[in-house]
Design a protein around this motif. Structure first.
Motif, mmCIF file in Angstrom:
data_model
loop_
_atom_site.group_PDB
_atom_site.id
_atom_site.type_symbol
_atom_site.label_atom_id
_atom_site.label_comp_id
_atom_site.label_asym_id
_atom_site.label_seq_id
_atom_site.Cartn_x
_atom_site.Cartn_y
_atom_site.Cartn_z
ATOM 1 N N GLU A 80 -6.320 -4.822 -0.236
ATOM 2 C CA GLU A 80 -6.863 -4.221 0.977
ATOM 3 C C GLU A 80 -7.181 -2.741 0.748
ATOM 4 O O GLU A 80 -6.559 -2.079 -0.092
ATOM 5 C CB GLU A 80 -5.865 -4.356 2.129
ATOM 6 C CG GLU A 80 -5.679 -5.796 2.621
ATOM 7 C CD GLU A 80 -6.922 -6.343 3.293
ATOM 8 O OE1 GLU A 80 -7.434 -5.688 4.227
ATOM 9 O OE2 GLU A 80 -7.388 -7.429 2.882
ATOM 10 N N ARG A 81 -8.140 -2.216 1.516
ATOM 11 C CA ARG A 81 -8.545 -0.822 1.347
ATOM 12 C C ARG A 81 -7.350 0.109 1.498
ATOM 13 O O ARG A 81 -6.522 -0.067 2.393
ATOM 14 C CB ARG A 81 -9.627 -0.468 2.373
ATOM 15 C CG ARG A 81 -10.279 0.877 2.083
ATOM 16 C CD ARG A 81 -11.360 1.198 3.087
ATOM 17 N NE ARG A 81 -12.029 2.449 2.723
ATOM 18 C CZ ARG A 81 -12.754 3.165 3.556
ATOM 19 N NH1 ARG A 81 -12.925 2.767 4.804
ATOM 20 N NH2 ARG A 81 -13.333 4.285 3.144
ATOM 21 N N TRP A 82 -7.236 1.069 0.615
ATOM 22 C CA TRP A 82 -6.197 2.099 0.556
ATOM 23 C C TRP A 82 -4.906 1.632 -0.106
ATOM 24 O O TRP A 82 -4.092 2.469 -0.516
ATOM 25 C CB TRP A 82 -5.851 2.670 1.949
ATOM 26 C CG TRP A 82 -6.969 3.355 2.636
ATOM 27 C CD1 TRP A 82 -7.734 2.861 3.669
ATOM 28 C CD2 TRP A 82 -7.478 4.677 2.374
ATOM 29 N NE1 TRP A 82 -8.678 3.785 4.057
ATOM 30 C CE2 TRP A 82 -8.535 4.911 3.276
ATOM 31 C CE3 TRP A 82 -7.126 5.682 1.471
ATOM 32 C CZ2 TRP A 82 -9.248 6.104 3.300
ATOM 33 C CZ3 TRP A 82 -7.830 6.867 1.475
ATOM 34 C CH2 TRP A 82 -8.885 7.077 2.383
#
Length: 213
Positions: free
Chosen positions: A21-23
């Motif tokens: 997932e992003r980050w």
């Protein structure tokens, strides 16, 4: 339950469900440098929305990648042993991504943790093992680091201190690390500013830290 499921029975698929997932991997990157309080993680990732940071930390805890731990009356986040197994993955991604970095955009920043991991990615212990022990004071944008190289061992800490060579540079230091710009030329053109110490040690730095562009 993973935030996103791909419906495939595969190790790569499962890895992406846990940390894709992003980050998420940037949180892992910063925690590879050391344990961090929530506010320190937020400061090191200045564009992450607070709700996303909270969600990613919860997901990574549930996946067994990170944990909360009490330290000196505060709670910090740290990697579990399972999370630490991601270090070679993160370093390999850094090596791969270096080839496509290009020039920085105005809104892009360098953080102490991102620069620390960049140095760990570029470190060549086989080369360093044959060189004298050296301490570098590296100021790259707002990131001020003390870089100790003792044989094949690298230690990077925040702040300044006694150094054999202290220098300041911007993101264009990557041209020195990639070998595209000779250290002497980097000094002549102002890409690197020698603050104190022996300027010729920048050649040693470029030999010790190298990534192909």
């Amino acid at each position: 339950m993973a935030a996103r499921e791909y419906g495939q029975y595969c190790g790569v698929t499962r890895a992406l469900e846990l940390v894709g997932e992003r980050w998420a991997l940037l949180i892992v990157r910063d925690l590879l440098v050391g344990p961090r309080r929530y506010g320190e993680l937020a400061a090191g990732l200045p564009r992450i929305p607070s709700n996303i940071l909270a969600a990613r930390l919860k997901e990574l805890q549930e996946a067994g990648v990170i944990r909360r731990a009490p330290r000196s009356r505060v709670i910090v986040y740290e990697l579990t042993p399972y999370g630490h197994e991601l270090e070679p993955v993160v370093l390999a991604l850094g090596t791969w991504g270096f080839k496509a970095m290009g020039d920085p955009r105005d809104e892009q920043v360098v953080t102490p943790d991102s620069m620390t991991m960049a140095l760990r990615t570029a470190f060549r212990p086989d080369v360093a093992a044959g060189l004298p022990s050296t301490v570098y004071g590296a100021r790259v944008g707002p990131a001020e680091l003390l870089v100790r190289v003792d044989g094949p061992t690298l230690d990077v800490g925040r702040g300044d201190g006694p150094a054999d060579l202290a220098f300041a540079a911007g993101p264009a230091i990557r041209h020195v690390i990639s070998g595209q710009l000779a250290p002497s030329r980097a000094i002549e053109t102002g890409v690197v500013q020698v603050l104190h110490g022996r300027a010729e040690l920048l050649d040693r730095f470029a030999s010790t830290f190298h990534l192909a562009a």
